[in-house]
Design a protein around this motif. Structure first.
Motif, PDB file in Angstrom:
ATOM      1  N   GLN A  46     -15.194 -79.329 -41.137  1.00  0.00           N
ATOM      2  CA  GLN A  46     -14.144 -79.283 -40.117  1.00  0.00           C
ATOM      3  C   GLN A  46     -14.113 -77.916 -39.454  1.00  0.00           C
ATOM      4  OE1 GLN A  46     -10.651 -80.385 -42.327  1.00  0.00           O
ATOM      5  NE2 GLN A  46     -10.851 -82.555 -41.792  1.00  0.00           N
ATOM      6  N   ARG A  47     -14.274 -76.883 -40.233  1.00  0.00           N
ATOM      7  CA  ARG A  47     -14.259 -75.523 -39.689  1.00  0.00           C
ATOM      8  C   ARG A  47     -15.449 -75.303 -38.747  1.00  0.00           C
ATOM      9  NH1 ARG A  47     -15.263 -69.925 -42.644  1.00  0.00           N
ATOM     10  NH2 ARG A  47     -14.448 -68.571 -41.032  1.00  0.00           N
ATOM     11  N   ILE A  48     -16.626 -75.732 -39.171  1.00  0.00           N
ATOM     12  CA  ILE A  48     -17.824 -75.596 -38.339  1.00  0.00           C
ATOM     13  C   ILE A  48     -17.651 -76.379 -37.039  1.00  0.00           C
ATOM     14  CG2 ILE A  48     -20.275 -76.237 -38.193  1.00  0.00           C
ATOM     15  CD1 ILE A  48     -20.458 -75.501 -41.204  1.00  0.00           C
ATOM     16  N   HIS A  49     -17.117 -77.593 -37.149  1.00  0.00           N
ATOM     17  CA  HIS A  49     -16.885 -78.415 -35.959  1.00  0.00           C
ATOM     18  C   HIS A  49     -15.874 -77.750 -35.024  1.00  0.00           C
ATOM     19  CE1 HIS A  49     -16.691 -82.010 -33.515  1.00  0.00           C
ATOM     20  NE2 HIS A  49     -15.370 -81.979 -33.614  1.00  0.00           N
ATOM     21  N   ARG A  50     -14.819 -77.186 -35.580  1.00  0.00           N
ATOM     22  CA  ARG A  50     -13.789 -76.509 -34.780  1.00  0.00           C
ATOM     23  C   ARG A  50     -14.373 -75.275 -34.071  1.00  0.00           C
ATOM     24  NH1 ARG A  50     -10.307 -76.055 -38.686  1.00  0.00           N
ATOM     25  NH2 ARG A  50     -10.699 -73.876 -39.104  1.00  0.00           N
ATOM     26  N   ILE A  51     -15.181 -74.511 -34.778  1.00  0.00           N
ATOM     27  CA  ILE A  51     -15.813 -73.322 -34.183  1.00  0.00           C
ATOM     28  C   ILE A  51     -16.787 -73.742 -33.084  1.00  0.00           C
ATOM     29  CG2 ILE A  51     -17.425 -71.431 -34.664  1.00  0.00           C
ATOM     30  CD1 ILE A  51     -15.931 -71.104 -37.364  1.00  0.00           C
ATOM     31  N   ALA A  52     -17.552 -74.806 -33.321  1.00  0.00           N
ATOM     32  CA  ALA A  52     -18.480 -75.311 -32.296  1.00  0.00           C
ATOM     33  C   ALA A  52     -17.711 -75.733 -31.048  1.00  0.00           C
ATOM     34  CB  ALA A  52     -19.288 -76.482 -32.847  1.00  0.00           C
ATOM     35  N   SER A  53     -16.581 -76.349 -31.246  1.00  0.00           N
ATOM     36  CA  SER A  53     -15.744 -76.785 -30.126  1.00  0.00           C
ATOM     37  C   SER A  53     -15.214 -75.588 -29.334  1.00  0.00           C
ATOM     38  CB  SER A  53     -14.590 -77.634 -30.659  1.00  0.00           C
ATOM     39  OG  SER A  53     -13.758 -78.046 -29.634  1.00  0.00           O
ATOM     40  N   VAL A  54     -14.791 -74.550 -30.027  1.00  0.00           N
ATOM     41  CA  VAL A  54     -14.304 -73.332 -29.371  1.00  0.00           C
ATOM     42  C   VAL A  54     -15.437 -72.675 -28.570  1.00  0.00           C
ATOM     43  CG1 VAL A  54     -13.512 -70.954 -29.804  1.00  0.00           C
ATOM     44  CG2 VAL A  54     -12.426 -72.860 -30.992  1.00  0.00           C
ATOM     45  N   ILE A  55     -16.614 -72.600 -29.171  1.00  0.00           N
ATOM     46  CA  ILE A  55     -17.762 -71.986 -28.493  1.00  0.00           C
ATOM     47  C   ILE A  55     -18.124 -72.780 -27.234  1.00  0.00           C
ATOM     48  CG2 ILE A  55     -20.245 -71.515 -28.697  1.00  0.00           C
ATOM     49  CD1 ILE A  55     -19.680 -70.807 -31.672  1.00  0.00           C
ATOM     50  N   LYS A  56     -18.144 -74.099 -27.341  1.00  0.00           N
ATOM     51  CA  LYS A  56     -18.476 -74.945 -26.184  1.00  0.00           C
ATOM     52  C   LYS A  56     -17.491 -74.700 -25.045  1.00  0.00           C
ATOM     53  CE  LYS A  56     -19.251 -79.747 -24.871  1.00  0.00           C
ATOM     54  NZ  LYS A  56     -19.273 -81.148 -25.324  1.00  0.00           N
ATOM     55  N   LYS A  57     -16.210 -74.647 -25.376  1.00  0.00           N
ATOM     56  CA  LYS A  57     -15.173 -74.424 -24.357  1.00  0.00           C
ATOM     57  C   LYS A  57     -15.305 -73.036 -23.743  1.00  0.00           C
ATOM     58  CE  LYS A  57     -10.255 -73.810 -24.128  1.00  0.00           C
ATOM     59  NZ  LYS A  57      -9.259 -73.249 -24.970  1.00  0.00           N
ATOM     60  N   GLU A  58     -15.528 -72.033 -24.568  1.00  0.00           N
ATOM     61  CA  GLU A  58     -15.649 -70.649 -24.089  1.00  0.00           C
ATOM     62  C   GLU A  58     -16.871 -70.473 -23.187  1.00  0.00           C
ATOM     63  OE1 GLU A  58     -13.767 -67.827 -24.409  1.00  0.00           O
ATOM     64  OE2 GLU A  58     -12.198 -68.990 -25.387  1.00  0.00           O
ATOM     65  N   ILE A  59     -18.009 -71.030 -23.600  1.00  0.00           N
ATOM     66  CA  ILE A  59     -19.238 -70.917 -22.798  1.00  0.00           C
ATOM     67  C   ILE A  59     -19.021 -71.567 -21.433  1.00  0.00           C
ATOM     68  CG2 ILE A  59     -21.651 -71.659 -22.592  1.00  0.00           C
ATOM     69  CD1 ILE A  59     -21.460 -69.479 -24.627  1.00  0.00           C
ATOM     70  N   ALA A  60     -18.400 -72.745 -21.428  1.00  0.00           N
ATOM     71  CA  ALA A  60     -18.140 -73.441 -20.159  1.00  0.00           C
ATOM     72  C   ALA A  60     -17.230 -72.606 -19.257  1.00  0.00           C
ATOM     73  CB  ALA A  60     -17.506 -74.804 -20.430  1.00  0.00           C
ATOM     74  N   GLN A  61     -16.216 -71.974 -19.831  1.00  0.00           N
ATOM     75  CA  GLN A  61     -15.315 -71.134 -19.035  1.00  0.00           C
ATOM     76  C   GLN A  61     -16.028 -69.894 -18.503  1.00  0.00           C
ATOM     77  OE1 GLN A  61     -11.915 -70.451 -21.589  1.00  0.00           O
ATOM     78  NE2 GLN A  61     -10.808 -72.181 -20.694  1.00  0.00           N
ATOM     79  N   ILE A  62     -16.897 -69.306 -19.314  1.00  0.00           N
ATOM     80  CA  ILE A  62     -17.644 -68.126 -18.869  1.00  0.00           C
ATOM     81  C   ILE A  62     -18.559 -68.504 -17.709  1.00  0.00           C
ATOM     82  CG2 ILE A  62     -19.428 -66.455 -19.533  1.00  0.00           C
ATOM     83  CD1 ILE A  62     -18.160 -66.531 -22.386  1.00  0.00           C
ATOM     84  N   ILE A  63     -19.234 -69.644 -17.823  1.00  0.00           N
ATOM     85  CA  ILE A  63     -20.122 -70.102 -16.744  1.00  0.00           C
ATOM     86  C   ILE A  63     -19.310 -70.310 -15.465  1.00  0.00           C
ATOM     87  CG2 ILE A  63     -21.532 -72.045 -15.930  1.00  0.00           C
ATOM     88  CD1 ILE A  63     -22.573 -72.266 -18.849  1.00  0.00           C
ATOM     89  N   GLN A  64     -18.144 -70.903 -15.614  1.00  0.00           N
ATOM     90  CA  GLN A  64     -17.314 -71.208 -14.444  1.00  0.00           C
ATOM     91  C   GLN A  64     -16.693 -69.957 -13.818  1.00  0.00           C
ATOM     92  OE1 GLN A  64     -14.060 -73.841 -15.340  1.00  0.00           O
ATOM     93  NE2 GLN A  64     -13.769 -74.389 -13.211  1.00  0.00           N
ATOM     94  N   ASN A  65     -16.239 -69.017 -14.649  1.00  0.00           N
ATOM     95  CA  ASN A  65     -15.436 -67.901 -14.141  1.00  0.00           C
ATOM     96  C   ASN A  65     -16.146 -66.551 -14.053  1.00  0.00           C
ATOM     97  OD1 ASN A  65     -13.227 -69.684 -14.068  1.00  0.00           O
ATOM     98  ND2 ASN A  65     -12.685 -69.197 -16.180  1.00  0.00           N
ATOM     99  N   ASP A  66     -17.108 -66.289 -14.934  1.00  0.00           N
ATOM    100  CA  ASP A  66     -17.649 -64.934 -15.050  1.00  0.00           C
ATOM    101  C   ASP A  66     -19.097 -64.776 -14.607  1.00  0.00           C
ATOM    102  OD1 ASP A  66     -15.226 -63.981 -16.179  1.00  0.00           O
ATOM    103  OD2 ASP A  66     -15.817 -64.820 -18.116  1.00  0.00           O
ATOM    104  N   ILE A  67     -19.790 -65.866 -14.377  1.00  0.00           N
ATOM    105  CA  ILE A  67     -21.206 -65.802 -14.003  1.00  0.00           C
ATOM    106  C   ILE A  67     -21.328 -65.847 -12.487  1.00  0.00           C
ATOM    107  CG2 ILE A  67     -23.405 -67.039 -14.098  1.00  0.00           C
ATOM    108  CD1 ILE A  67     -22.823 -65.775 -16.745  1.00  0.00           C
ATOM    109  N   ASN A  68     -22.131 -64.956 -11.938  1.00  0.00           N
ATOM    110  CA  ASN A  68     -22.356 -64.927 -10.498  1.00  0.00           C
ATOM    111  C   ASN A  68     -23.679 -65.573 -10.102  1.00  0.00           C
ATOM    112  OD1 ASN A  68     -19.948 -63.531 -10.016  1.00  0.00           O
ATOM    113  ND2 ASN A  68     -20.938 -61.578 -10.473  1.00  0.00           N
ATOM    114  N   ASP A  69     -24.594 -65.702 -11.037  1.00  0.00           N
ATOM    115  CA  ASP A  69     -25.912 -66.272 -10.765  1.00  0.00           C
ATOM    116  C   ASP A  69     -25.776 -67.775 -10.529  1.00  0.00           C
ATOM    117  OD1 ASP A  69     -28.534 -67.235 -10.831  1.00  0.00           O
ATOM    118  OD2 ASP A  69     -29.163 -65.685 -12.247  1.00  0.00           O
ATOM    119  N   GLN A  70     -26.112 -68.223  -9.330  1.00  0.00           N
ATOM    120  CA  GLN A  70     -25.937 -69.631  -8.959  1.00  0.00           C
ATOM    121  C   GLN A  70     -26.768 -70.569  -9.828  1.00  0.00           C
ATOM    122  OE1 GLN A  70     -23.514 -70.588  -6.868  1.00  0.00           O
ATOM    123  NE2 GLN A  70     -24.013 -72.643  -7.557  1.00  0.00           N
ATOM    124  N   ARG A  71     -27.907 -70.092 -10.301  1.00  0.00           N
ATOM    125  CA  ARG A  71     -28.741 -70.939 -11.173  1.00  0.00           C
ATOM    126  C   ARG A  71     -27.997 -71.296 -12.455  1.00  0.00           C
ATOM    127  NH1 ARG A  71     -33.564 -66.769 -11.030  1.00  0.00           N
ATOM    128  NH2 ARG A  71     -31.711 -65.572 -11.494  1.00  0.00           N
TER     129      ARG A  71
END
Length: 121
Positions: A8-33
């Motif tokens: 459960q802990r591993i699954h919860r951490i994976a879920s947090v990482i997935k959400k964080e990566i998606a937010q970083i791509i959406q908000n903090d990345i300037n590279d269009q690729r």
């Protein structure tokens, strides 16, 4: 019992990482690729030191293989940037080492569908 709570802990951490990566791509990345990258899954190792981030590329059927390879190389060269932002933004004690893996399942399915349709007509 410990096995279930660890999973459960591993699954919860994976879920947090997935959400964080998606937010970083959406908000903090300037590279269009990299903006065209969509995270499909995250697998975290049992020791929580490594994470595999599986991704697809939006409109990948319209891209040349060289272009896809360049996107894979670009996102993997940005993994320290992702880790730095995640360590600031998330409430994880330690951010695992990130490895981005291109999930070509969708592309293979599309090619297979094309072959099937071609053989039927």
């Amino acid at each position: 019992m410990k096995y279930d709570s660890d999973n459960q802990r591993i699954h919860r951490i994976a879920s947090v990482i997935k959400k964080e990566i998606a937010q970083i791509i959406q908000n903090d990345i300037n590279d269009q690729r990299i903006k065209d990258v969509i995270v499909t899954d995250v697998e975290v190792s049992k020791d929580l030191k490594n994470a595999k981030i599986f991704f697809i590329i939006f409109n990948n059927t319209k891209r040349r293989p060289e272009e896809i390879k360049l996107i894979i190389k670009t996102i993997n060269s940005s993994k320290l940037f992702f880790k730095k932002i995640m360590s600031k933004n998330s409430n994880l004690r330690s951010v695992p080492n990130l490895r981005f893996i291109y999930d070509d399942t969708e592309a293979k399915a599309f090619e297979l569908e094309k072959l099937i349709n071609k053989s039927l007509h």
